[in-house]
Design a protein around this motif. Structure first.
Motif: not given
Length: 623
Positions: A65, A282, A287
């Motif tokens: 990320n 992303q 994450s």
């Protein structure tokens, strides 16, 4: 306490002396390139193409990320030497735009507003689709998988002027293709399917699709340098930063492209920066413990990226509109092309890696696919034992993504996919002069071994074989079906076309010469002669009309149907005149004696005219 300090010092010592012992396996691209060496690798790879085959490129790589590479190569504007900048240079994303349709659909499905397995006619106005040939339902999943059954229709997609743009509903009605396959049976990449899904989203939400995307994706992800609303000239900030699109010219030069406009913008209309597209990538791989802002529930993102269609177990298919890629890890990808821009985005969720590449070059493949392939690697190519002989898949195939109705159906036969065995487990593919070698890794599953970069998106092919005969090839973006015309018939058709074109383009001059000598010798003209002249002139006008049509399509295949209508009307008029002339020649043939040479000439003209008309009918040159 002393023991704990000792263990800590050992850990520090080993991490300093052997810095890759604990983390190197993770801190690489999926193909194994260390992240710290990534920039140098990309620099060296791009150097071969930038300024030679591509004007400029914006490249961004993401790992865990985080942006680990963001760099511009070459120029956004060659003439003014404006460098490419991933953060500010606006480029056309092409078909990557489609991913925003599928994310929007999943958002509505999550909210219970859209059922992915419901017949789309439930959401459309009554009698909206008029060219369906099957009663089977078409679902949103069919649209996502490009297997709703639509033929390719290239007219009324791109326009040279923004004044020609129409709204999404009208564009779908104007360019509706015929349904030529049963839903769910054949994958044939379809711009129409994607824009139809976007229109359904409009019907559900009550707002233009571009407004929906602005509100629920662009604003959520702070994609502030991108727009789906066309024409882009309405947005001065976007226009000011837009890179110029180019065609490859001679001697390494680049020819600037004119602007084109697309009414079915959900299929390829986004203009934006590479940095904005990276934000989208992303958001698809958040994450831990972060959550994506694209959906309310994590399960929706997981479902989006889960396989929803595959031609065979273990063979790459689609994940709700994302194309699966057989890399070192499972990849999810989509590329895009407009008239003078090309793009590619691939995410690898299992390795938390993504690559974004945008170029201002038409049909670029070496960076988009070649570089991506280097970074994400190839899947397992271990060959099993006792596999079927490669001879079973030999043959010529046509892309399922093709036109069936109208003269453009001819184009598919100009570039078939030829497959021939090299040995029991290897085949060679030839597509319009591009070649590649594939190796069989499991029954009827062939993986790319080597060849031109154009084959990289289809690095896995699955052959549907029944009783020793291949009936279909499943690849990324489009299936292939066995050639429905044999080579001898195509060669005969080609020879007939050449004969008719040459005959009717040259014969009028021969007739004029003969007429000149006849006048000098003061010979009387037979009554049939004037009808022969009319027949010859009609055939010549037909030949000229077809030649001009071909030249216009080669110079710019993206035309409106109305632009070509005069050609079709001309074909009807000249054909009708030819038929009248043939009939009159038959009726007056006995009114004056004819020499053998005259009889032969008139018969040749009449026979050639009839053959020309038959050829025009076979190849649908009247519509």
């Amino acid at each position: 306490m002393i023991k704990r300090i000792s263990i800590f010092l050992h850990i520090v010592f080993f991490s300093l002396c052997f810095p890759y012992t604990f983390s190197a396996a993770e801190n690489t691209t999926p193909s194994g390139i260390p992240i710290e060496e990534l920039e140098q690798f990309v620099d060296e790879y791009a150097e071969e193409y930038i300024g030679s085959t591509v004007a400029g490129a914006a490249i961004i790589a993401i790992k865990d990320n985080q942006i680990v590479l963001s760099k511009g190569y070459g120029y956004a504007d060659v003439e003014n030497q404006i460098p490419m900048n991933p953060d500010t240079t606006v480029l056309e994303w092409g078909s990557i735009t489609k991913l925003f349709v599928w994310v929007s659909a999943m958002q509505l499905a999550e909210q219970g507003e859209l059922d992915l397995e419901e017949d789309i006619r439930t959401y459309l106005p009554e009698e909206f689709l008029t060219k369906l040939n099957y009663d089977d339902p078409i679902t949103i999943l069919n649209l996502m998988h490009h297997n709703a059954g639509f033929e390719e229709y290239i007219f009324d997609l791109l326009f040279e002027s923004p004044e020609q743009l129409v709204d999404l509903e009208e564009s779908l009605k104007l360019a509706e293709p015929e349904q030529v396959y049963k839903p769910g049976e054949v994958v044939a990449y379809s711009n129409y399917s994607t824009s139809l899904a976007a229109y359904i989203i409009e019907e559900i939400t009550g707002q233009p699709f571009y407004d929906y995307v602005n509100e629920h994706i662009f604003d959520e992800l702070e994609m502030n340098h991108s727009t789906m609303h066309l024409p882009v000239e309405d947005n001065q900030e976007i226009t000011r930063h837009k890179g110029i699109g180019y065609f490859p010219g001679e001697n390494g030069d680049f020819m600037e492209s004119q602007s084109f406009y697309i009414s079915m913008y959900p299929s390829g209309g986004i203009n934006g920066t590479a940095a904005d597209l990276a934000k989208f990538a992303q958001a698809l791989m958040p994450s831990e413990p972060e959550k994506t802002s694209l959906f309310q529930e994590d399960q929706t993102l997981q479902k989006l990226l889960t396989t929803s269609y595959a031609p065979e177990e273990g063979v790459p298919g689609l994940a709700h509109g994302f194309w699966e890629y057989d890399g070192e890890y499972r990849g999810l990808t989509h590329s895009g092309n407009t008239v003078a821009y090309s793009s590619n985005m691939q995410i690898v969720p299992e390795d938390n890696f993504a690559i974004v590449i945008l170029t201002n070059q038409a049909d670029e493949i070496d960076l988009l696919f070649g570089l991506t392939d280097e970074l994400v690697g190839r899947g397992d190519q271990t060959v099993r034992e006792n596999l079927p002989p490669a001879a079973e898949v030999e043959g010529s195939y046509l892309s399922a993504r093709r036109t069936f109705n109208g003269f453009m159906n001819l184009y598919a036969y100009l570039a078939p996919l030829d497959v021939k065995p090299m040995d029991d487990n290897e085949i060679e593919l030839d597509l319009a002069g591009f070649k590649a070698t594939y190796v069989q890794t499991s029954p009827y599953v062939y993986k790319l071994k080597s060849g031109d970069d154009v084959f990289i998106p289809s690095n896995v092919m699955y052959f549907h074989v029944n009783d020793g005969m291949s009936e279909q090839i499943s690849t990324a973006y489009a299936d292939y079906l066995p050639m429905d015309k044999n080579t001898p018939s195509l060669l005969i058709s080609l020879g007939l076309f050449i004969w008719c074109m040459v005959y009717f383009l040259i014969s009028p001059f021969v007739l004029m010469v003969l007429a000149f000598f006849r006048r000098r010798r003061k010979r009387k003209k037979a009554p049939i002669a004037k009808w022969n002249w009319l027949l010859m002139l009609s055939g010549t006008l037909l030949a000229v009309n077809i030649a001009v049509l071909i030249i216009r399509m080669l110079s710019n295949p993206m035309r409106t149907y109305s632009e070509l209508l005069p050609h079709f009307i001309g074909n009807y008029l000249f054909t009708a005149t030819s038929i009248i002339a043939v009939v009159m020649m038959i009726l007056v043939r006995k009114k004056a004696p004819l020499s053998k040479m005259q009889k032969t000439g008139y018969l040749l003209t009449g026979f050639s005219s009839i053959l020309f008309i038959i050829w025009l009918i076979i190849w649908q040159m009247y519509a």
